[in-house]
Design a protein around this motif. Sequence first.
Motif, mmCIF file in Angstrom:
data_model
loop_
_atom_site.group_PDB
_atom_site.id
_atom_site.type_symbol
_atom_site.label_atom_id
_atom_site.label_comp_id
_atom_site.label_asym_id
_atom_site.label_seq_id
_atom_site.Cartn_x
_atom_site.Cartn_y
_atom_site.Cartn_z
ATOM 1 N N LEU A 147 37.260 32.182 37.928
ATOM 2 C CA LEU A 147 36.528 33.407 37.734
ATOM 3 C C LEU A 147 35.624 33.671 36.753
ATOM 4 N N ILE A 148 34.508 34.541 36.887
ATOM 5 C CA ILE A 148 33.863 34.884 35.900
ATOM 6 C C ILE A 148 34.254 36.003 34.757
ATOM 7 N N GLU A 149 34.231 35.969 33.609
ATOM 8 C CA GLU A 149 34.846 36.874 32.569
ATOM 9 C C GLU A 149 34.000 38.098 33.007
ATOM 10 N N GLY A 150 34.610 39.256 32.785
ATOM 11 C CA GLY A 150 33.887 40.561 32.920
ATOM 12 C C GLY A 150 34.671 41.796 33.406
ATOM 13 N N THR A 151 34.261 42.642 33.955
ATOM 14 C CA THR A 151 34.772 43.662 34.516
ATOM 15 C C THR A 151 34.963 43.721 36.017
ATOM 16 N N LEU A 191 39.819 44.212 32.976
ATOM 17 C CA LEU A 191 39.089 43.324 32.344
ATOM 18 C C LEU A 191 39.644 41.957 32.500
ATOM 19 N N VAL A 192 38.897 41.051 32.603
ATOM 20 C CA VAL A 192 39.230 39.661 32.805
ATOM 21 C C VAL A 192 38.404 38.730 32.182
ATOM 22 N N SER A 193 39.378 38.066 31.249
ATOM 23 C CA SER A 193 38.776 36.946 30.409
ATOM 24 C C SER A 193 38.989 35.652 31.177
ATOM 25 N N ASN A 194 38.297 34.370 30.467
ATOM 26 C CA ASN A 194 38.557 33.261 31.090
ATOM 27 C C ASN A 194 38.686 32.327 30.102
ATOM 28 N N GLY A 195 39.718 31.822 29.747
ATOM 29 C CA GLY A 195 39.745 30.618 28.572
ATOM 30 C C GLY A 195 40.273 29.332 29.502
ATOM 31 N N ARG A 196 40.300 29.260 30.680
ATOM 32 C CA ARG A 196 40.776 28.030 31.555
ATOM 33 C C ARG A 196 39.528 27.193 31.551
ATOM 34 N N LEU A 197 38.573 27.477 32.271
ATOM 35 C CA LEU A 197 37.244 26.628 32.365
ATOM 36 C C LEU A 197 36.155 26.797 31.672
ATOM 37 N N ASP A 198 36.028 28.371 31.333
ATOM 38 C CA ASP A 198 35.025 28.926 30.655
ATOM 39 C C ASP A 198 34.769 28.410 29.454
ATOM 40 N N ILE A 206 33.683 39.983 27.650
ATOM 41 C CA ILE A 206 35.078 40.080 27.454
ATOM 42 C C ILE A 206 35.943 39.017 26.871
ATOM 43 N N ASN A 207 35.336 37.787 26.735
ATOM 44 C CA ASN A 207 36.040 36.716 26.344
ATOM 45 C C ASN A 207 35.976 36.950 24.638
ATOM 46 N N ALA A 208 35.015 37.498 24.209
ATOM 47 C CA ALA A 208 34.816 37.785 22.496
ATOM 48 C C ALA A 208 36.037 38.779 22.162
ATOM 49 N N LYS A 209 36.027 40.013 23.217
ATOM 50 C CA LYS A 209 37.208 41.108 22.900
ATOM 51 C C LYS A 209 38.502 40.611 22.832
#
Length: 882
Positions: free
Chosen positions: A113-117, A141-148, A633-636
Amino acid sequence: MILNRFVWLPLLLLLGSSAIAQDIQSLLTKINAYHDSRPIEKMHLHLDKYSYTAGETIWFKAYTVVGAENLLSNLSNIAYVDLVSPKDEIVANIKIPLASGLGLGDITLADTLIEGTYRLRAYNNWMRNDSSAYFFQQNILVSNGRLDNVQTQSQISGDNYVVLLRDLQGTPLTEKAVRYAISKDGKVLKRGRLNSGADGRLEIPLKDEYTQAKLSIQFENQAQVPVEKIFKIPAVGARPNSVQFFPEGGHLLAGTLNKVAIKTLQPNGLGIAAKTYILTSGGDTAAIIKTNKLGMGASHLFIDPKESFTTATYFEDGTSVQTSLPPIETSGYNIQVNNGNVNRLFAQVNMSSDKQNGKDIYLVVHHLGRTYYVSKQAASKAELTFSVPKEELPSGVLTISVLNHDLVPLMERPVFIFQTARELPLAVALSAPSTGTRKHVTVSLESGNPSDSVRNAVLSASVINASKIRDSIQLMPNILTSLLLSADLNGYIENPGYYFDGDFKSNEVDHLLLTHGWRKIDLASALTPGEPAFLPEKSISIRGQARKLGRKAPAAGAKMTLISSKNFMDFIDTVANDEGYFEFDQLFFPDSVKFLITAKDDKGKNNIDIIVPKAEETPAGPNRNAPDEKNDINAKFLDDILQSKQFFAGLEAQGLMEKTIAIQEVVVTARSSKKKASENSANLNGPGNADQVLTAEDLETCPTLEMCLNGRLLGVMFRNGRPYTTRGGGEMQVVLDGMYIEGDQLSMINPVDIQSIEVLRNVGYTAIYGSYGGNGLIIITSKTGRDAIQSYTPKGIVTVQPKGFNLNRTFYKPVYEINSENQLQRDLRTTIHWEPNIVTNSEGKATFDFYTSDEKGTYLIILEGLDLQGRLIRKTIPLEVR
């Protein structure tokens, strides 16, 4: 619009025998009959929390109610829940069963999934008759630290939109080749390519028309994994704050006292505190309106017929704007409502002298098609005062409608009634007010009052680690805001929980209703409604038409059979009607099940075409909560991402979670003398447009197809002969010469007969297949290919895969007791517990329990639900973990 939310129903009116009275009664009878057959449902989802990271699961409970009293609905037995991406694409769609208006579900957030709202949208088929604006919608809000594994910082700087690319450790992503596209309203405004600078900086030129557009950038991260980011471009250039004026009832009337509400907005659509001065032509201050932090306020203004007015608004950021009031009428009506009395609602209708004709004026208080109060007075003076007892009024948004003698709507005014007696009493007791890590906690509940005849309530509970929630939980949507506000108001509501945080903010809610505009009533649609386009769904149905072979003529009386591909001994028979239409109903099956439908005529022949239309999709549409959309979102959530990576690694080590496998993308630039894939391929993207292609030469030495493919297809693993994607673990769809087949049928295919095999895993290839492509596809083309299909056309048989019910998973609940095997080696959960199915007994009592995690801090127990009388409750209880 089939269902009109603002058409009113009657109570019995004590009317005379005049002709006009008969007309009123006739009108009310028609409207009554209309709304008796078209009740309006509302829906709320209680989520376990408000922000997520890829790899987690969204847990939710659905509450579906009907009527002003919010009674649990038995109208619809099926609900749909969509997850809509920052690109306004539906990336997940599930169907859940409803029992007495209640349903459970979960959506796993894929690591791609793309990070974002994102936004969750929930509705049922019956609700589709009304505007989709009234569907349940909530941003998450969805962040992504799996593949992103990339964080961004973005902002407008001069004439450019600047994006800084860094990995999760803060190292700039330098010299990255980036493709970008700017789109708005479905149209691409700009495409381009550029490279990131030495500090990971991208500078994308902007134009004024890019305001509120979506910017998409695509590149590879440090692990050579393709990454896409979506940004909502804020206002380009210097755009001022704005102010809007809303006269009470929709009219400013000269010679009377008027109430004027205002809404002050920033360019991004969020409110801003301000103060507005209404000035006379001589510069005197006629009224001052001060807004709250959400940009809403109201004040009274007496309008002298000989006076003209201007306004000056000063915003808290130091800017100001001058404008005029809405037009002032010298002939007409206005209304003033006083909702401050606990026991009575007062309304005063003012009218100009030419309207004081002695004819009746009707005042109606109603909600979603049910009338609670009707009164009339003769228009014989400038002011008519109505007093409405609140005792029988429900909680929520009601509408005051004023009609003249000819039953023509003159104006309306929404009001909010908050009945404390309509709030469900709920006592909550913890086994201890504070506790330690990995400790057992019991929560005891008691609903209702001892005097209640029925004390049963249905509730759901979420326990979360509050330190990991960035937004204020008290301001977020909840069951009160959904069923009492959002379900009745079209448009964006900023911080909906603000109005119910602590003491109910009656004045603030009144300003909210006043600034949501004046809605004209349309009585005509109720008199000629026609048939609703969408019916309430009681069960899953498969419908279609049987036609004579090669013709449009119906195959009347055709004998139809529905056969499940899971069990060919499981079948249902029916007969097509005179128009050839057939229906299999009362079905209950999980998603991804395929069926065969066969047909025979009265002579036992299968010379029949079977037409099964595809289910009509509900477009994603615009986001009603668009002002709340956020970038970066990833930074937040950087700290949470880093912690979740540790937590997921522990789950993977324990076998409780699938490992993320990122396969490096291979770009082949060499030219081939001929296409590797068969030209007869049924690949909807075109032959050869795939992530991987195997040819007949690659399969020459294969004893069996499964043995040959196992280990040779990138990103594909086999279990019991079926292919599964390594990204998410779902079963892949197999397509043989254009026909969807089961994965275990691969063992029945002779490798010698195959011309090519194409593997589709990238969303760019799978998207065209819709739900069939959710886990990827394997496209197999035989050497006879399309020639075999053309030489033989199946008759009287068709394969269908209707959408079935989502298979709910069980929330994992560790038990930290001696010798317990159900434990986590390292417990860093955000959602500590999810208890969706709490039912209090006849004494109003129920309990649930959970174990705390390894992290200290404040946990929050969030309870939502209602009882059989429709009394709502939302409660948060803190728990200190030391």
